[in-house]
Design a protein around this motif. Structure first.
Motif, PDB file in Angstrom:
ATOM      1  N   SER A   1       0.819  -1.207   0.000  1.00 29.15           N
ATOM      2  CA  SER A   1       0.000   0.000   0.000  1.00 29.15           C
ATOM      3  C   SER A   1       0.857   1.263   0.000  1.00 29.15           C
ATOM      4  CB  SER A   1      -0.916  -0.002   1.221  1.00 29.15           C
ATOM      5  OG  SER A   1      -1.542   1.245   1.390  1.00 29.15           O
ATOM      6  N   TYR A   2       1.859   1.300   0.883  1.00 29.45           N
ATOM      7  CA  TYR A   2       2.686   2.498   0.987  1.00 29.45           C
ATOM      8  C   TYR A   2       3.546   2.695  -0.258  1.00 29.45           C
ATOM      9  CZ  TYR A   2       1.163   2.441   5.816  1.00 29.45           C
ATOM     10  OH  TYR A   2       0.398   2.438   6.946  1.00 29.45           O
TER      11      TYR A   2
ATOM     12  N   LEU B   1       2.605   1.973  -3.255  1.00 30.83           N
ATOM     13  CA  LEU B   1       1.709   2.496  -4.285  1.00 30.83           C
ATOM     14  C   LEU B   1       1.289   3.935  -4.008  1.00 30.83           C
ATOM     15  CD1 LEU B   1      -0.596  -0.603  -4.875  1.00 30.83           C
ATOM     16  CD2 LEU B   1       1.091   0.330  -6.453  1.00 30.83           C
ATOM     17  N   GLU B   2       1.403   4.385  -2.764  1.00 30.54           N
ATOM     18  CA  GLU B   2       0.956   5.729  -2.383  1.00 30.54           C
ATOM     19  C   GLU B   2       2.065   6.771  -2.351  1.00 30.54           C
ATOM     20  OE1 GLU B   2      -2.407   6.150   0.584  1.00 30.54           O
ATOM     21  OE2 GLU B   2      -1.442   4.283   1.246  1.00 30.54           O
TER      22      GLU B   2
ATOM     23  N   SER C   1      -2.714   4.717  -9.052  1.00 31.01           N
ATOM     24  CA  SER C   1      -1.857   3.973  -8.141  1.00 31.01           C
ATOM     25  C   SER C   1      -2.116   4.406  -6.700  1.00 31.01           C
ATOM     26  CB  SER C   1      -0.389   4.197  -8.501  1.00 31.01           C
ATOM     27  OG  SER C   1       0.458   3.607  -7.553  1.00 31.01           O
TER      28      SER C   1
ATOM     29  N   GLY D   1      -3.533   2.158  -3.630  1.00 30.52           N
ATOM     30  CA  GLY D   1      -2.785   2.121  -2.375  1.00 30.52           C
ATOM     31  C   GLY D   1      -3.646   2.463  -1.182  1.00 30.52           C
TER      32      GLY D   1
ATOM     33  N   ARG E   1      -4.681  -0.098   1.928  1.00 29.93           N
ATOM     34  CA  ARG E   1      -4.132   0.254   3.231  1.00 29.93           C
ATOM     35  C   ARG E   1      -4.830  -0.541   4.330  1.00 29.93           C
ATOM     36  NH1 ARG E   1      -4.796   6.268   4.515  1.00 29.93           N
ATOM     37  NH2 ARG E   1      -3.608   6.417   2.583  1.00 29.93           N
TER      38      ARG E   1
END
Length: 100
Positions: free
Chosen positions: A38-39, A41-42, A50, A54, A58
């Motif tokens: 998640s992180y 992608l963020e 994206s 993300g 999360r």
């Protein structure tokens, strides 16, 4: 339906079941893996799609006093406080009676 589409659908089902089992038996590791994905992608500079994925991936944060060992008994995996088994109702239509 084409063979490739069938294989893709079966693969997705198997992957979803494997992830569910992994989360059940290794929750901390699964949480870390999900948070890491998640992180990544963020991160800043990533495309909007994206960042949306993300945010969707999360994992929920566990508040203090929750999680394994808190006695919540919602998942039934705590050895100290297992979920109570329910007894079937007396008017259960699926009960089998053997006449002998």
């Amino acid at each position: 339906m084409s063979e490739g589409l069938q294989l893709a659908i079966v693969g997705l089902i198997v992957l979803a079941c494997a992830w569910r089992a992994f989360k059940r038996y290794a929750p901390k590791t699964a949480w870390r893996m999900q948070a890491s994905l998640s992180y990544s992608l963020e991160r800043k500079g990533r495309p909007a799609w994206s960042m949306r994925i993300g945010r969707w991936l999360r994992p929920m944060e566990v508040a203090s006093g929750q999680g394994c060992g808190s006695g919540c008994t919602t998942c039934g995996s705590c050895a100290t406080n297992p979920v109570q088994e329910t007894t079937p109702a007396s008017n259960d239509p699926l009960r089998i009676r053997i006449i002998g």
